[in-house]
Design a protein around this motif. Structure first.
Motif, mmCIF file in Angstrom:
data_model
loop_
_atom_site.group_PDB
_atom_site.id
_atom_site.type_symbol
_atom_site.label_atom_id
_atom_site.label_comp_id
_atom_site.label_asym_id
_atom_site.label_seq_id
_atom_site.Cartn_x
_atom_site.Cartn_y
_atom_site.Cartn_z
ATOM 1 N N ILE A 98 1.130 -1.250 -0.175
ATOM 2 C CA ILE A 98 -0.470 -0.120 -0.661
ATOM 3 C C ILE A 98 0.580 1.349 0.002
ATOM 4 O O ILE A 98 1.728 1.217 0.778
ATOM 5 C CB ILE A 98 -1.145 -0.127 1.683
ATOM 6 N N VAL A 99 0.607 1.957 -0.581
ATOM 7 C CA VAL A 99 0.989 3.250 -0.659
ATOM 8 C C VAL A 99 0.890 4.352 -1.546
ATOM 9 O O VAL A 99 -0.258 4.410 -1.506
ATOM 10 C CB VAL A 99 2.925 3.369 -2.554
ATOM 11 N N PHE A 100 1.114 5.402 -0.999
ATOM 12 C CA PHE A 100 0.462 6.785 -1.221
ATOM 13 C C PHE A 100 1.022 7.507 -1.957
ATOM 14 O O PHE A 100 2.618 8.015 -1.992
ATOM 15 C CB PHE A 100 0.478 7.357 0.783
ATOM 16 N N SER A 101 0.155 8.839 -2.940
ATOM 17 C CA SER A 101 1.031 9.572 -3.820
ATOM 18 C C SER A 101 1.167 10.169 -2.998
ATOM 19 O O SER A 101 0.682 11.143 -1.349
ATOM 20 C CB SER A 101 -0.417 9.793 -4.346
ATOM 21 N N ARG A 102 2.128 11.799 -3.571
ATOM 22 C CA ARG A 102 3.100 12.858 -2.723
ATOM 23 C C ARG A 102 1.145 13.195 -3.016
ATOM 24 O O ARG A 102 0.445 13.830 -3.264
ATOM 25 C CB ARG A 102 2.943 13.604 -3.922
ATOM 26 N N LEU A 103 1.534 14.257 -1.673
ATOM 27 C CA LEU A 103 0.314 14.989 -1.154
ATOM 28 C C LEU A 103 -0.210 16.238 -2.582
ATOM 29 O O LEU A 103 0.650 17.284 -2.666
ATOM 30 C CB LEU A 103 0.074 15.207 0.434
ATOM 31 N N ARG A 104 -0.986 16.370 -2.938
ATOM 32 C CA ARG A 104 -1.302 17.416 -3.411
ATOM 33 C C ARG A 104 -2.565 18.222 -2.677
ATOM 34 O O ARG A 104 -3.686 18.007 -2.520
ATOM 35 C CB ARG A 104 -2.137 17.055 -5.207
ATOM 36 N N SER A 105 -2.952 19.741 -2.880
ATOM 37 C CA SER A 105 -3.390 20.929 -2.645
ATOM 38 C C SER A 105 -4.623 20.624 -2.708
ATOM 39 O O SER A 105 -5.152 20.485 -4.677
ATOM 40 C CB SER A 105 -2.669 22.121 -2.246
ATOM 41 N N VAL A 106 -6.015 20.605 -2.148
ATOM 42 C CA VAL A 106 -6.914 20.998 -2.920
ATOM 43 C C VAL A 106 -8.300 22.023 -2.075
ATOM 44 O O VAL A 106 -7.991 22.024 -0.171
ATOM 45 C CB VAL A 106 -8.180 19.626 -3.185
ATOM 46 N N ARG A 107 -9.091 22.718 -2.692
ATOM 47 C CA ARG A 107 -9.647 23.829 -1.681
ATOM 48 C C ARG A 107 -10.581 22.839 -0.943
ATOM 49 O O ARG A 107 -11.770 22.429 -1.514
ATOM 50 C CB ARG A 107 -10.616 25.085 -3.233
ATOM 51 N N VAL A 108 -11.034 23.022 -0.158
ATOM 52 C CA VAL A 108 -12.973 22.800 0.915
ATOM 53 C C VAL A 108 -13.223 22.860 1.296
ATOM 54 O O VAL A 108 -12.801 23.713 2.737
ATOM 55 C CB VAL A 108 -11.436 21.494 1.424
ATOM 56 N N GLU A 109 -14.503 22.377 1.423
ATOM 57 C CA GLU A 109 -15.924 23.236 1.584
ATOM 58 C C GLU A 109 -15.920 22.838 2.622
ATOM 59 O O GLU A 109 -16.514 23.208 4.113
ATOM 60 C CB GLU A 109 -16.603 24.024 0.533
ATOM 61 N N ASN A 110 -16.470 21.223 2.523
ATOM 62 C CA ASN A 110 -17.681 20.469 3.582
ATOM 63 C C ASN A 110 -16.356 19.195 2.990
ATOM 64 O O ASN A 110 -16.581 18.456 2.334
ATOM 65 C CB ASN A 110 -17.982 20.414 2.766
ATOM 66 N N PRO A 111 -15.131 19.085 4.649
ATOM 67 C CA PRO A 111 -13.844 18.406 4.163
ATOM 68 C C PRO A 111 -15.030 16.301 3.635
ATOM 69 O O PRO A 111 -14.599 15.893 3.508
ATOM 70 C CB PRO A 111 -13.575 18.376 5.641
ATOM 71 N N GLU A 112 -16.128 16.217 4.812
ATOM 72 C CA GLU A 112 -16.802 15.599 4.104
ATOM 73 C C GLU A 112 -16.979 14.418 2.393
ATOM 74 O O GLU A 112 -16.735 13.621 2.184
ATOM 75 C CB GLU A 112 -18.028 14.410 5.319
ATOM 76 N N ALA A 113 -17.533 15.601 2.862
ATOM 77 C CA ALA A 113 -18.192 15.910 0.652
ATOM 78 C C ALA A 113 -16.773 15.672 -0.278
ATOM 79 O O ALA A 113 -16.704 14.843 -0.395
ATOM 80 C CB ALA A 113 -19.598 17.342 1.078
#
Length: 269
Positions: A98-113
């Protein structure tokens, strides 16, 4: 409505042989420091792994157990992973399949959604490349276009084939005024700028081809887009309008449906 903030996401992948750099997406991680949010979502089954690797997939039952262990470990460690560097270091320690890709930024209003949307786009199935308008916009336009002053001037569910590309879709409405105007409702609800901009560029290119290449039976054509947006954003709408204009695509924000209706009433024949 939640206040928008910056989050970071990573695609979780199953990679049985890291030297071959072949991997199947099996989950998503979302980290929103400002909201104290760190969660993962994994695919419950292993269909994607089975399709991707076939006979080389490995022990699918063991893979299921491994995914559960990774999810649990992240849940336990989450309270201590409040800063981006700490999370990046922690993810780099995973040495199994199990590997994780590089973290990329994202604009978030509702984290769960946002986590659910990321999972749907990257893991849970085919990504919707032709998002539709939001229900309020659809409802308002359909109601207006069914009124007696405009309904007889419109054709509905019109099949379209984009020249050169060969792509086929059905226009929601169409009307004739010297050109066949193909009205398409589009929802630009993507949270990441690159996603909605890609959708706009793709639509603009298709519209340009429709404008430049008359149909053998219908003659000249033009794409008319009614755009529904995730939130009120005049700058985004203006940028969309300018790009569409450069490609001979007529653009109406969902708030200007009445203007489109008036144009049809005055010019359609």
């Amino acid at each position: 409505m939640h206040r928008a903030t910056t989050g970071y996401f990573s695609v979780i992948q199953y990679c049985p042989n890291r030297s071959r750099l072949e991997a199947a997406n099996v989950g998503v991680l979302l980290f929103v420091p400002g909201a104290g949010y760190l969660k993962t979502r994994f695919a419950t089954g292993n269909d994607r792994i089975r399709r991707f690797f076939s006979d080389e997939a490995g022990d699918l039952e063991q893979i299921k157990i491994t995914k559960g262990m990774v999810a649990k470990r992240l849940e336990v460690e989450a309270p201590g992973l409040t800063e981006l560097p700490a999370l990046e270091h922690f993810l780099s320690l995973f040495a199994n399949e199990i590997v994780f890709s590089r973290l990329r930024s994202v604009r978030v209003e509702n984290p769960e959604a946002e986590l659910n949307q990321l999972f749907k786009e990257l893991v849970g199935g085919r990504r919707q490349r032709d998002p539709r308008a939001t229900p309020p916009a659809l409802s308002r336009l359909h109601s207006r276009f069914n009124m007696p002053d405009i309904a007889p001037k419109l054709r509905r569910d019109v099949p379209v084939k984009v020249p050169v590309l060969g792509k086929e879709f059905n226009a929601d409405y169409a009307y004739q005024n010297g050109r066949l105007n193909l009205i398409q409702l589009k929802g630009f609800a993507q949270s990441r700028d690159c996603d909605w901009l890609n959708e706009v560029c793709k639509t603009a290119a298709e519209g340009r081809l429709l404008f430049l290449h008359p149909d053998a039976d219908r003659g000249a054509q033009q794409l008319v887009i009614v755009g529904a947006f995730r939130e009120t954003n005049d700058d985004r709408q203006n940028r969309v309008g300018e790009l569409f204009k450069e490609h001979d695509v007529i653009f109406y924000p969902e708030t200007k449906v009445d203007q489109l209706a008036q144009q049809i009433i005055q010019t359609a024949h």
